[in-house]
Design an enzyme around this catalytic site. Sequence first.
Site, mmCIF file in Angstrom:
data_model
loop_
_atom_site.group_PDB
_atom_site.id
_atom_site.type_symbol
_atom_site.label_atom_id
_atom_site.label_comp_id
_atom_site.label_asym_id
_atom_site.label_seq_id
_atom_site.Cartn_x
_atom_site.Cartn_y
_atom_site.Cartn_z
ATOM 1 N N GLU A 84 10.879 19.090 -23.908
ATOM 2 C CA GLU A 84 10.181 19.470 -22.667
ATOM 3 C C GLU A 84 10.738 20.792 -22.132
ATOM 4 O O GLU A 84 10.004 21.609 -21.582
ATOM 5 C CB GLU A 84 10.319 18.371 -21.595
ATOM 6 C CG GLU A 84 9.747 17.002 -21.992
ATOM 7 C CD GLU A 84 8.210 16.922 -21.961
ATOM 8 O OE1 GLU A 84 7.541 17.912 -21.624
ATOM 9 O OE2 GLU A 84 7.689 15.828 -22.296
ATOM 10 N N ARG A 135 -2.107 22.331 -13.732
ATOM 11 C CA ARG A 135 -1.120 21.319 -14.128
ATOM 12 C C ARG A 135 -1.300 20.889 -15.582
ATOM 13 O O ARG A 135 -0.363 20.432 -16.227
ATOM 14 C CB ARG A 135 -1.196 20.113 -13.184
ATOM 15 C CG ARG A 135 -0.059 19.133 -13.403
ATOM 16 C CD ARG A 135 0.094 18.141 -12.271
ATOM 17 N NE ARG A 135 1.213 17.257 -12.575
ATOM 18 C CZ ARG A 135 1.775 16.434 -11.714
ATOM 19 N NH1 ARG A 135 1.337 16.366 -10.488
ATOM 20 N NH2 ARG A 135 2.779 15.672 -12.083
ATOM 21 N N LYS A 149 3.953 11.735 -10.621
ATOM 22 C CA LYS A 149 3.162 10.853 -11.485
ATOM 23 C C LYS A 149 3.927 9.552 -11.683
ATOM 24 O O LYS A 149 5.092 9.565 -12.070
ATOM 25 C CB LYS A 149 2.927 11.507 -12.846
ATOM 26 C CG LYS A 149 1.767 12.468 -12.874
ATOM 27 C CD LYS A 149 1.418 12.786 -14.325
ATOM 28 C CE LYS A 149 0.297 13.795 -14.403
ATOM 29 N NZ LYS A 149 -0.036 14.135 -15.798
ATOM 30 N N HIS A 208 9.174 10.634 -27.694
ATOM 31 C CA HIS A 208 8.195 11.489 -27.031
ATOM 32 C C HIS A 208 8.502 12.961 -27.327
ATOM 33 O O HIS A 208 7.626 13.729 -27.704
ATOM 34 C CB HIS A 208 8.208 11.216 -25.522
ATOM 35 C CG HIS A 208 7.268 12.080 -24.748
ATOM 36 N ND1 HIS A 208 5.895 11.970 -24.870
ATOM 37 C CD2 HIS A 208 7.487 13.083 -23.859
ATOM 38 C CE1 HIS A 208 5.316 12.869 -24.073
ATOM 39 N NE2 HIS A 208 6.263 13.564 -23.459
ATOM 40 N N GLU A 248 -3.608 17.486 -10.887
ATOM 41 C CA GLU A 248 -4.010 17.838 -12.258
ATOM 42 C C GLU A 248 -5.494 18.120 -12.411
ATOM 43 O O GLU A 248 -6.187 17.496 -13.208
ATOM 44 C CB GLU A 248 -3.567 16.751 -13.251
ATOM 45 C CG GLU A 248 -3.625 17.251 -14.704
ATOM 46 C CD GLU A 248 -2.859 16.370 -15.685
ATOM 47 O OE1 GLU A 248 -1.690 16.112 -15.427
ATOM 48 O OE2 GLU A 248 -3.462 15.958 -16.680
ATOM 49 N N HIS A 253 0.819 13.053 -28.385
ATOM 50 C CA HIS A 253 0.392 11.690 -28.050
ATOM 51 C C HIS A 253 -0.315 11.028 -29.223
ATOM 52 O O HIS A 253 -0.159 9.825 -29.456
ATOM 53 C CB HIS A 253 -0.542 11.690 -26.833
ATOM 54 C CG HIS A 253 0.183 11.826 -25.538
ATOM 55 N ND1 HIS A 253 -0.400 12.358 -24.403
ATOM 56 C CD2 HIS A 253 1.440 11.498 -25.181
ATOM 57 C CE1 HIS A 253 0.485 12.360 -23.426
ATOM 58 N NE2 HIS A 253 1.605 11.841 -23.869
ATOM 59 N N ARG A 309 0.810 -1.230 0.000
ATOM 60 C CA ARG A 309 0.000 0.000 0.000
ATOM 61 C C ARG A 309 0.843 1.280 0.000
ATOM 62 O O ARG A 309 0.375 2.341 0.409
ATOM 63 C CB ARG A 309 -0.980 0.030 1.181
ATOM 64 C CG ARG A 309 -1.960 -1.118 1.162
ATOM 65 C CD ARG A 309 -3.076 -0.929 2.156
ATOM 66 N NE ARG A 309 -3.938 -2.102 2.144
ATOM 67 C CZ ARG A 309 -3.727 -3.171 2.885
ATOM 68 N NH1 ARG A 309 -2.706 -3.211 3.712
ATOM 69 N NH2 ARG A 309 -4.538 -4.197 2.799
ATOM 70 N N ASN A 349 0.824 20.000 -20.386
ATOM 71 C CA ASN A 349 0.518 19.153 -21.545
ATOM 72 C C ASN A 349 0.612 19.906 -22.871
ATOM 73 O O ASN A 349 0.189 19.393 -23.900
ATOM 74 C CB ASN A 349 -0.891 18.555 -21.418
ATOM 75 C CG ASN A 349 -0.998 17.611 -20.246
ATOM 76 O OD1 ASN A 349 -0.041 16.929 -19.907
ATOM 77 N ND2 ASN A 349 -2.157 17.579 -19.607
ATOM 78 N N HIS A 394 1.296 18.194 -26.063
ATOM 79 C CA HIS A 394 1.210 16.760 -25.768
ATOM 80 C C HIS A 394 -0.026 16.079 -26.341
ATOM 81 O O HIS A 394 0.012 14.887 -26.610
ATOM 82 C CB HIS A 394 1.263 16.532 -24.258
ATOM 83 C CG HIS A 394 2.657 16.561 -23.694
ATOM 84 N ND1 HIS A 394 3.460 17.670 -23.783
ATOM 85 C CD2 HIS A 394 3.389 15.613 -23.053
ATOM 86 C CE1 HIS A 394 4.623 17.413 -23.202
ATOM 87 N NE2 HIS A 394 4.612 16.168 -22.757
ATOM 88 N N LYS A 438 8.002 23.483 -12.796
ATOM 89 C CA LYS A 438 7.119 22.344 -12.560
ATOM 90 C C LYS A 438 6.715 22.292 -11.086
ATOM 91 O O LYS A 438 5.565 22.038 -10.753
ATOM 92 C CB LYS A 438 7.791 21.032 -12.979
ATOM 93 C CG LYS A 438 6.847 19.845 -12.823
ATOM 94 C CD LYS A 438 7.136 18.713 -13.758
ATOM 95 C CE LYS A 438 6.077 17.631 -13.658
ATOM 96 N NZ LYS A 438 6.390 16.451 -14.464
HETATM 97 MG MG MG Z 1 6.016 14.823 -21.637
#
Ligand code: MG
Length: 349
Positions: free
Chosen positions: A184, A234, A142, A258, A230, A245, A120, A238, A241, A220
């Site tokens: 980034e 936040r 994340k 990426h 998020e 993506h 946990r 993106n 992105h 960040k």
């Molecule tokens: Mg990224």
Amino acid sequence: MRVVKVNTGTPYDILIERGLTDNAGSLVKSVTNAEKVTVITDSNVEKLYAKRVVSSLESEGFDTSLFVFEAGEKQKNLATIASMYNHMADFRMSRKDIVVALGGGVVGDMAGFAAATYMRGIDFVQIPTSLLAQVDSSVGGKTGVDIPQGKNLVGAFHQPRLVIIDPDTLKSLPQYYINDGMAEVIKYGCIKDIGLFVTLETENALDIIEDIIETCVSIKRDVVNRDEKEKGERMLLNFGHTLGHSLEKIYNFEGLSHGQAVAIGMVMITAASEKAGITEKGCVGRIEALCKKYGLPVSDTADIAEIAAECASDKKSSAGSVSFVLLKKIGESFTRKTPLNDILEFISL
Ligand code: MG
């Protein structure tokens, strides 16, 4: 040493200094009472840094084990996570013990997820070794793993106890991966920091990489402090992105990194918003030039209708719309909902 303090639920420090990898033991010791440490890394990073990190931990008296998996996004799956659990259980890790994630984004995401869920949740420390992980993915908590239905579809928010950034590890990184991380870095300039953007235009980022890393993780940190899970701000991270993506999915996460996908995404979305009169004129030209300077592509031949369709199926779309991050001008960003039916028209502008 540069120290960036993060004030999430459990506060932690991001430490930046050349050569820090060799002090991993004492730095980990400063944040834990653990007896056992499992260092999780991949087959590439193992050859370069595992010995140094393990012996530094052992010299501080930690009972240390090493878990290595084959490098690559393909290994980012639940089977690899299961073998991490087995390893930690066989090593008799208790709830007070700690995981060290040593490597790039894939290692950090998965080791973090294993730590978030084993018993946990146990503590973990990030030692990011790629530029992308140092400026972006190691900060913010994340963690996650891919399933066949999508990238990072399973995961948890789990903040590290400490992030140890040693810019010397970038020396061993092939140029392709430096470029990957630079996308980034450029993103941070675009969404929040015109000063950073101009620095990237006028200097060579690698010559002042400690400053660059500190600036990016501070941006960040500020965003994550205000919006850990998020729900709002936040989402600005993106930028580029959503389209990025989509491209990654179209190419099955092969052939396009990426960062390359994000670079194309930033240029595409800004070209559209500039034409729509939302973004100040001239921004897309500067973003394009900067991406090219750092070896990144700025366009792709993929079918625009296919890109739009992938956007509409993005995990971040909801209630019939996608939230695109747009620039007002360089350094100033906001989100705007676009109905799914209007995506194609908007990005074809
Ligand atoms: Mg990224």
